[in-house]
Scaffold this motif. Sequence first.
Motif, PDB file in Angstrom:
ATOM      1  N   LEU A 148      -7.429   9.678  -3.362  1.00  0.00           N
ATOM      2  CA  LEU A 148      -6.399   8.652  -3.238  1.00  0.00           C
ATOM      3  C   LEU A 148      -6.806   7.560  -2.253  1.00  0.00           C
ATOM      4  O   LEU A 148      -6.544   6.375  -2.482  1.00  0.00           O
ATOM      5  N   VAL A 182      -0.720   6.240  -9.131  1.00  0.00           N
ATOM      6  CA  VAL A 182      -0.754   5.378  -7.950  1.00  0.00           C
ATOM      7  C   VAL A 182      -0.107   4.031  -8.257  1.00  0.00           C
ATOM      8  O   VAL A 182       0.667   3.494  -7.462  1.00  0.00           O
ATOM      9  N   GLU A 183      -0.418   3.455  -9.423  1.00  0.00           N
ATOM     10  CA  GLU A 183       0.146   2.152  -9.803  1.00  0.00           C
ATOM     11  C   GLU A 183       1.666   2.216  -9.901  1.00  0.00           C
ATOM     12  O   GLU A 183       2.378   1.297  -9.478  1.00  0.00           O
ATOM     13  N   TYR A 221      -8.369   4.433  -4.449  1.00  0.00           N
ATOM     14  CA  TYR A 221      -7.187   3.621  -4.700  1.00  0.00           C
ATOM     15  C   TYR A 221      -6.647   2.954  -3.430  1.00  0.00           C
ATOM     16  O   TYR A 221      -5.609   2.304  -3.479  1.00  0.00           O
ATOM     17  N   ALA A 281      -5.048   4.033  -1.085  1.00  0.00           N
ATOM     18  CA  ALA A 281      -3.724   4.499  -0.682  1.00  0.00           C
ATOM     19  C   ALA A 281      -3.835   5.139   0.695  1.00  0.00           C
ATOM     20  O   ALA A 281      -4.898   5.618   1.095  1.00  0.00           O
ATOM     21  N   GLN A 293       0.848  -1.194   0.000  1.00  0.00           N
ATOM     22  CA  GLN A 293       0.000   0.000   0.000  1.00  0.00           C
ATOM     23  C   GLN A 293       0.883   1.243   0.000  1.00  0.00           C
ATOM     24  O   GLN A 293       1.693   1.442   0.896  1.00  0.00           O
ATOM     25  N   SER A 307       3.020   2.352  -6.437  1.00  0.00           N
ATOM     26  CA  SER A 307       2.780   1.087  -5.755  1.00  0.00           C
ATOM     27  C   SER A 307       3.828   0.062  -6.168  1.00  0.00           C
ATOM     28  O   SER A 307       4.365  -0.679  -5.348  1.00  0.00           O
TER      29      SER A 307
END
Length: 346
Positions: free
Chosen positions: A28, A337-338, A32, A34, A4, A341
């Motif tokens: 976020l 985000v990906e 997602y 996060a 995460q 991550s």
Amino acid sequence: MLLQPHFLLVSYPVQGHINPALQLAKRLTTSYAAHVTFVTTATAHRRIIQNHPHLPFLTHAAILDGYDENGANSASDSPTKKMIRFSLAGSKSLLELARSLSDHGRPVTCIIYTLLLPWAADVAHQLGIPSALFWPQPAAAFSIFYHYWLDAKQLRTVVYVSFGSLLLLQKRQLEEITKGLMESGRPFLWVLRKAQREAEKDFVIGTEVIEDERGMVVEWCSQVEVLSHPSIGCFVTHCGWNSMAESLFSGVPTVGMPQWSDQPMNAKMAEDVWGSGFRGRVNGEGLVEAEELIRCLDAVMGEEGEGVRRRAEEWREKALEAVREGGSSHRSLGRFVEEFSGHVSQ
């Protein structure tokens, strides 16, 4: 295995910066999953905690700003010493916070949303910023009155006037705006902040504004809600970026009265690129006169303003499409985000 991601989001402690930063933080965390640690000064931090419900994966941290819980300045040394101490302590606190989170097994990606200037702690107190964070709770009850007032107006007929959280206009400009609004014959809702009234104590809006149902003057309102109201037909604005973005998302054309920073560029974009508004031309004193304000209002809200209103609505559709699931903005944030991550898992 993807871990995460944990984002450290730092915001300048005034409403116009906190709101969009919080919106990003909430997106976020909710879309997602996060983890976000939202950082601002202690004074603003207390207001956020009071006014925003708890969300999963959203935590808050504060940087000491020299004010106690009652908003009183608790610093005993000179402003210069305080500024230097705050600057160093602020930078050190952020670094230590990021290091502490990492040491406890939470990989951290720092997003510096806007810099915390040394004097930022004084802004809410000395400039009298009214907002959802720094405005007392009775404002929520008072908002019912302007909502009722707007509900009674016809579709796209009201002129909304607001110049942001910081800008203080000259008395002569205030007088020209008052004259222009009254002579335009259009209903208007004008946000005239307490700080503006105190800066020009001898400026008094004529009793005809109070007695005439066409005009309503308030010290604060929820701008996003007002711009979304179907009675709003035009936004007279200083052209700060938040206001311009909110007008585009609401499909409300603008009359620009920019003053500094990015505001002149934003006004030019609205007039010459987006086609969603007009910029008020200034006289030799740098003022937008009443006659010019009336000309711009007629150009936006009159029969000849159909094209401007249509383009404002088109931009609204484009903006909404971008943030919908699968839209360009939604996809870009997802890729962001990906990417991190994957980065923190390595």
